[in-house]
Structure formats: C-alpha cells, structure tokens
Design an enzyme around this catalytic site. Structure first.
Site, PDB file in Angstrom:
ATOM      1  N   CYS A 151       0.700  -1.184   0.018  1.00 16.73           N
ATOM      2  CA  CYS A 151      -0.026  -0.113  -0.098  1.00 16.73           C
ATOM      3  C   CYS A 151       0.989   1.431  -0.114  1.00 16.73           C
ATOM      4  O   CYS A 151       1.393   1.761   1.160  1.00 16.73           O
ATOM      5  CB  CYS A 151      -1.054  -0.089   1.235  1.00 16.73           C
ATOM      6  SG  CYS A 151      -1.761   1.378   1.249  1.00 16.73           S
ATOM      7  N   CYS A 154      -0.378   4.130   2.108  1.00 18.24           N
ATOM      8  CA  CYS A 154      -0.285   4.073   3.476  1.00 18.24           C
ATOM      9  C   CYS A 154       1.095   4.262   3.784  1.00 18.24           C
ATOM     10  O   CYS A 154       1.724   5.019   5.032  1.00 18.24           O
ATOM     11  CB  CYS A 154      -0.642   2.650   4.117  1.00 18.24           C
ATOM     12  SG  CYS A 154      -2.180   1.971   3.225  1.00 18.24           S
ATOM     13  N   ASP A 155       2.068   3.984   3.077  1.00 21.11           N
ATOM     14  CA  ASP A 155       3.432   3.656   3.729  1.00 21.11           C
ATOM     15  C   ASP A 155       4.531   4.638   2.784  1.00 21.11           C
ATOM     16  O   ASP A 155       5.718   4.586   3.406  1.00 21.11           O
ATOM     17  CB  ASP A 155       4.048   2.088   3.403  1.00 21.11           C
ATOM     18  CG  ASP A 155       3.178   1.435   4.474  1.00 21.11           C
ATOM     19  OD1 ASP A 155       2.585   1.802   5.361  1.00 21.11           O
ATOM     20  OD2 ASP A 155       3.036   0.045   3.935  1.00 21.11           O
TER      21      ASP A 155
END
Ligand code: NAP
Length: 324
Positions: A151, A154-155
């Site tokens: 992701c 997200c990261d």
C-alpha cells in the site's frame, strides 16, 4: 469539496438473539457492495451489508482516481468511498461488522455464517472483491511492514529521499510508483516483460518521470536486510543473471486474487477462483448474485464494480418478488 462523513452509517453488532429474515444480504462494502445497497434500499428492500474491515474496500488505499466519471479533477479513493457511504447512510443502511465464512441454502432462504452466527435472507449479493497477491519469495514475510508493503498510500511517506522498488507492470504498479515519486529519491519499476500492462496514459507519465527507472524482463528472487529491507536480489529473465540492488523499500503490485473462499463449494468459479455470473450477475445458484472484482469479467474498475452492484440489486429484487 469536503467529503468527510458527518455521521457514521448505522452500525449494529451481531447478537445471538436477533436473527431476522432480511430480504437481501450484501457481503462486502466496496464500490460494488455500496452501490448494490443504494439500489436495493431505493427499491425498499430490507438490506443488511456485512463488512469485515473498512467500508470502501481496496479503493480507499488508492491515492488518486482519475477515471471515475463526474470528477474531472480526480479525487482520492478515500474521498470517493466517503461519498458513496454518505449516500447509503442517508437511506439508513444497516451494517454488521464480521467475517462471512459460508452461505447455505435452507428452503427458500440463505443462511450466511458470520463469525459463527447465522444471518438469513431471501437473496445474497457477494461483493467481497480481491486481495493483493504475494510474491512468495524469501524475505517477503520477514520484512512485511519493515520495508515490504502492498500500500503506497499508507506507507509512501516513510520513504522520503529513499530508494524504492515497485514490482509489477499493471495500472496499480504504475499509478503507485508515480505516487511514490513524491517522496522517494528513485523508484525502480521491476517488470517481468519489456512492455507495461498499464494504460498508455499512465505508462507515458511514468516514462517521462525523471525519478522512475525501469528494470525490464526482471523479477525479484529475494529480499535481504537486517532490521529492515536493505537489498534485493534481481533476476534478469533473458540472461538468467542475478544482480543486487541497494533498496530501502519494496512495493508489491503483481495483481490480486479473489476473496471467494466462502462460496468455493457453493457456486461455480473459474480456474482462477473468480465467480461465474450471467449478465444479470446471477451465479450458478439462483438467489446468489455476485458483483465487482470478485466475478469473472473483462474490466475490473470502480465504475464497472458500481455498475455490477446496480444490476445485481435489481436482479435480486426481481428474484425476491418472484418468491412471493
Ligand atoms: P494486473 O493488471 O493484473 O497487473 C499485474 C502486474 O503484475 C502485471 O504487469 C503482471 O505482469 C505482473 N505480475 C503478475 N504476477 C507476477 C509475478 N508473479 N511476478 C512478477 N510480476 C507479476 O493487476 P493490478 O495492476 O493490481 O490491477 C488489477 C485490476 O484493477 C486491473 O483490471 C486494473 O486495470 C485495475 N486498476 C485500474 C486502475 C485505473 O484504472 N486507474 C488502477 C488500479 C487498478 P504481466 O503484465 O506480464 O502479466
């Protein structure tokens, strides 16, 4: 445009003593499930939607959506998902949180097992989508969350001025690689062929990006490091030669697999375990419908998932009416 939910949809925990017969159970709260709910509620069906994690599905981790009609400037997956939720919330969609594990036909109704408890309805729409495929190479599990990610949204922010590898050549890989260039020093796209599967508009954008480097006809053999990812071992699929690259993160976008385990004994699946439906989203079992990425189809997009949801809800309504 503010797309924050002002209030949360009606949420109800599953209790043992409450087991009403719904008209329709919708499994999965992504674009297909939420659209099915919208159409079913507008048709005045008594609907419950079951979701195991978060409403919106995989769309919520997409940074920018540019091909959903009506949003010429694009919008984030989270924004689109929030708007879809807002719409069903206005119609008082009932949501239960839990993991559906099986569907059984009992007389004229279906019992869906959710975390060990049965929820019953006259018809079911399966919209459980897909989940990211894994590489299955040494180091993948060991470094998950410590340099291996599925992701970018997200990261990505953790990789400011770092070097990143993205595996895959489809729309997800290229879109997310482009997103990662906001943070990373260099993004290496590792693809097993020398031609991208991604849409041309995205491919052209990636080719023109000075932070993106392509490693063609290559694949990953191993991920190495101490506490975190530090190095990857690559294989050139033409020369069969192995090489090493110092890298801080690996983002994996090599496609997905359908979340169809709960119906593998119930409805017809294709060789890759996607659900086979007809044009009205009817599966091999009358009364069970499928919508979105979970079904065999030509184009897996948010817009086609939403369309499937609408068709499935309408077909479910017709099916339920005929029972009476
Ligand atoms: P995808 O289209 O199936 O692409 C997967 C990519 O990973 C392909 O390039 C494939 O290579 C490669 N691959 C597969 N298995 C591999 C392995 N074991 N090792 C190395 N490489 C491997 O998957 P996706 O990109 O996740 O997209 C899924 C669906 O969502 C697609 O229908 C896509 O169009 C859609 N989507 C659309 C958008 C958009 O429209 N903006 C954004 C994201 C996703 P080959 O090309 O050689 O097969």
């Amino acid at each position: 445009m503010s797309t924050q939910l002002k209030t949360q949809p009606k949420v109800q925990k599953i209790t043992k003593d409450k087991n009403p017969l719904f008209d329709l159970i919708i499994l999965g709260g992504g674009p297909a499930g939420l659209t099915a709910a919208l159409y079913a509620l507008r048709a005045k069906l008594n609907v419950v939607l079951i979701e195991k994690m978060i409403l919106g599905g995989t769309v919520t981790s997409t940074f920018q959506i540019e091909n959903y009609p009506g949003f010429p400037e694009g919008l984030s997956g989270m924004e689109l998902s929030n708007l879809m939720q807002e719409q069903v919330k206005k119609l008082n969609l009932e949501i239960k949180w839990g993991n559906a594990s099986s569907i059984k036909k009992v007389g004229n109704q279906f019992d869906v097992q959710v975390d060990g408890k049965a929820i019953s309805a006259k018809a079911v729409i399966i919209a459980t989508g897909t989940e990211a495929s894994k590489m299955g190479i040494p180091g993948e599990d060991k470094f998950r969350g410590r340099g291996v990610s599925y992701c970018a949204t997200c990261d990505g922010p953790f990789y400011k001025d770092k070097n990143i590898a993205v595996l895959g050549g489809g729309n997800s890989a290229i879109e997310e690689a482009l997103f990662l260039t906001r943070y990373a020093k260099k993004v290496f796209i590792i693809h097993r062929r020398d031609e991208l599967r991604a849409d041309k508009i995205l491919a052209d954008r990636a080719m023109a990006n000075h932070k993106i480097y392509f490693l063609w006809h290559s694949t990953l053999k191993e991920i190495k490091g101490k506490e975190k990812v530090g190095e990857i071992v690559l294989k050139d699929l033409q020369s069969e030669k192995l090489s090493k690259l110092q890298i801080d993160g690996v983002f994996v976008y090599i496609g997905s697999k359908p979340n169809s385990d709960l119906v593998k004994e119930t409805v017809k699946l294709d060789k890759k375990n996607y659900i086979v439906t007809d044009e009205s989203m009817q599966t091999s079992v009358p009364g069970i419908f499928a919508a979105g990425d979970i079904r065999v189809k030509h184009l897996r997009q948010i817009v086609t998932a939403a369309a499937d949801g609408a068709i499935a809800a309408e077909a479910a309504r017709e099916y339920i009416e005929k029972l009476q």
